[in-house]
Design an enzyme around this catalytic site. Sequence first.
Site, mmCIF file in Angstrom:
data_model
loop_
_atom_site.group_PDB
_atom_site.id
_atom_site.type_symbol
_atom_site.label_atom_id
_atom_site.label_comp_id
_atom_site.label_asym_id
_atom_site.label_seq_id
_atom_site.Cartn_x
_atom_site.Cartn_y
_atom_site.Cartn_z
ATOM 1 N N HIS A 11 2.943 10.632 -9.131
ATOM 2 C CA HIS A 11 1.785 11.078 -9.670
ATOM 3 C C HIS A 11 2.664 12.816 -10.268
ATOM 4 O O HIS A 11 1.491 13.411 -11.156
ATOM 5 C CB HIS A 11 0.881 11.843 -9.170
ATOM 6 C CG HIS A 11 -0.291 10.911 -8.668
ATOM 7 N ND1 HIS A 11 -1.382 10.869 -6.999
ATOM 8 C CD2 HIS A 11 -0.782 9.319 -8.319
ATOM 9 C CE1 HIS A 11 -1.857 9.586 -6.345
ATOM 10 N NE2 HIS A 11 -1.500 9.154 -7.813
ATOM 11 N N SER A 39 -4.803 8.472 -8.869
ATOM 12 C CA SER A 39 -4.450 8.971 -10.422
ATOM 13 C C SER A 39 -5.092 8.381 -11.832
ATOM 14 O O SER A 39 -5.165 10.058 -13.073
ATOM 15 C CB SER A 39 -3.236 7.475 -10.989
ATOM 16 O OG SER A 39 -4.039 6.322 -10.420
ATOM 17 N N ASP A 70 -10.172 -7.270 -14.098
ATOM 18 C CA ASP A 70 -8.820 -7.697 -12.998
ATOM 19 C C ASP A 70 -8.087 -6.849 -14.471
ATOM 20 O O ASP A 70 -7.502 -6.753 -15.293
ATOM 21 C CB ASP A 70 -8.827 -9.279 -13.291
ATOM 22 C CG ASP A 70 -7.068 -9.542 -12.809
ATOM 23 O OD1 ASP A 70 -6.642 -7.963 -12.309
ATOM 24 O OD2 ASP A 70 -7.262 -10.353 -12.432
ATOM 25 N N GLY A 71 -7.074 -5.588 -13.913
ATOM 26 C CA GLY A 71 -6.623 -5.402 -14.367
ATOM 27 C C GLY A 71 -5.182 -5.790 -15.474
ATOM 28 O O GLY A 71 -5.095 -5.005 -16.063
ATOM 29 N N ASP A 78 -0.700 -0.032 -11.025
ATOM 30 C CA ASP A 78 -0.074 0.221 -8.943
ATOM 31 C C ASP A 78 -1.005 -0.820 -8.687
ATOM 32 O O ASP A 78 -2.008 -0.450 -8.406
ATOM 33 C CB ASP A 78 -1.396 1.806 -9.141
ATOM 34 C CG ASP A 78 -0.251 2.739 -8.105
ATOM 35 O OD1 ASP A 78 0.378 2.062 -7.383
ATOM 36 O OD2 ASP A 78 -1.050 3.093 -8.073
HETATM 37 N N1 SAM Z 1 -3.253 4.232 -8.806
HETATM 38 C C1 SAM Z 1 -4.517 4.679 -7.562
HETATM 39 C C2 SAM Z 1 -4.386 6.069 -7.576
HETATM 40 O O1 SAM Z 1 -3.208 6.046 -8.156
HETATM 41 O O2 SAM Z 1 -4.712 7.398 -7.153
HETATM 42 C C3 SAM Z 1 -4.384 3.610 -6.579
HETATM 43 C C4 SAM Z 1 -4.267 2.612 -6.523
HETATM 44 S S1 SAM Z 1 -4.428 1.105 -5.518
HETATM 45 C C5 SAM Z 1 -2.549 1.573 -5.107
HETATM 46 C C6 SAM Z 1 -4.348 -0.248 -6.158
HETATM 47 C C7 SAM Z 1 -6.440 -0.107 -6.137
HETATM 48 O O3 SAM Z 1 -5.719 -2.171 -7.139
HETATM 49 C C8 SAM Z 1 -7.122 -0.805 -5.059
HETATM 50 O O4 SAM Z 1 -7.841 -0.247 -5.226
HETATM 51 C C9 SAM Z 1 -7.524 -2.196 -5.906
HETATM 52 O O5 SAM Z 1 -9.012 -1.998 -4.671
HETATM 53 C C10 SAM Z 1 -7.807 -2.173 -6.569
HETATM 54 N N2 SAM Z 1 -7.361 -4.364 -7.088
HETATM 55 C C11 SAM Z 1 -6.463 -4.876 -6.539
HETATM 56 N N3 SAM Z 1 -6.269 -6.057 -7.401
HETATM 57 C C12 SAM Z 1 -6.882 -5.660 -8.595
HETATM 58 C C13 SAM Z 1 -6.829 -6.522 -9.908
HETATM 59 N N4 SAM Z 1 -6.075 -7.569 -9.636
HETATM 60 N N5 SAM Z 1 -7.022 -5.505 -11.075
HETATM 61 C C14 SAM Z 1 -7.635 -3.992 -10.915
HETATM 62 N N6 SAM Z 1 -7.919 -3.741 -9.197
HETATM 63 C C15 SAM Z 1 -7.406 -4.198 -8.582
#
Ligand code: SAM
Length: 278
Positions: free
Chosen positions: A18, A98, A141-142, A162
């Site tokens: 961050h 984030s 899906d990211g 992330d």
């Molecule tokens: N980026 C956030 C932060 O820094 O505050 C933390 C994110 S955390 C490490 C990962 C997140 O990705 C989780 O909330 C999970 O539910 C989500 N996730 C898992 N697979 C995913 C996908 N294919 N697409 C989008 N989100 C996903």
Amino acid sequence: MNYRHAYHAGNFADVVKHAVLSRLVEHLKQKDKAFRAIDTHAGIGRYDLASVEAGKTGEWQGGIGRVSEPRTAALLQPYLEAVRLENPDGGLRRYPGSPLIVRHLLRKQDRLTAIELHSEDAARLKAVFAGDIQTRVIELDGWLALGAHLPPKEKRGLVLVDPPFEEEGEFQRLVENLRRAHRRWPGGIYALWYPIKDRKAVAAFRAALKETGIPKLLDIGFEIRPASSEPSLDGSGLVVVNPPFTLEAELRLMLPALHGVLAVEQPSRWTIEWLAGE
Ligand code: SAM
């Protein structure tokens, strides 16, 4: 999808991620032209450090709990200001994830797209940004977003990737998706987070990134202890593609300050390496 960021929010890896993310946003603000930040794995946006989940691991106490002391570098101020905005009564009860950190730093003309696949988490994230016309939260899906949402119409901005690293092959997936995203939008700034747990996997990841032929890849490593005998998060990394030209010098000031408060055992180190130049 078992991973829940609520157990880890505000830990050392979040702090480093961050803090760097905040520098990237601050850099984009140096020009008036609007930009968009895209967060492909956004989480729930706001974390309660007094929750059962946070209490179970206590990880934040070794992260943001150590950094909010005043002896850290001035370059951390935008990040720490975002944390302060979440704690208007002082103290440290809430931690911004984030998307919320980015949102606190945006100007009126800038936009945020926050993507989260877990439906309960996406619903919580939507609630955090309800009524906010600068932010779009999408349950998606990211990895798909890295195709469909690039390039953004602003043609300026950054993408944070992330993933939770709970599945096999996540390093490879990161490389493949970066390759695809970079083809669509070569000028974007990308920040890719990764765990330093399995050193062989990290070395292979770095080698695979070099082989992509993508230029301007800056790798940041942040280790808080020597390699553990059992797999454990000994450090975290961030690969920045198209880093602002000022970033390396900023990191050389920030990382030692952070390492001084976050390292738990020596020998441990922070590293900056260009995996690819111009
Ligand atoms: N980026 C956030 C932060 O820094 O505050 C933390 C994110 S955390 C490490 C990962 C997140 O990705 C989780 O909330 C999970 O539910 C989500 N996730 C898992 N697979 C995913 C996908 N294919 N697409 C989008 N989100 C996903």
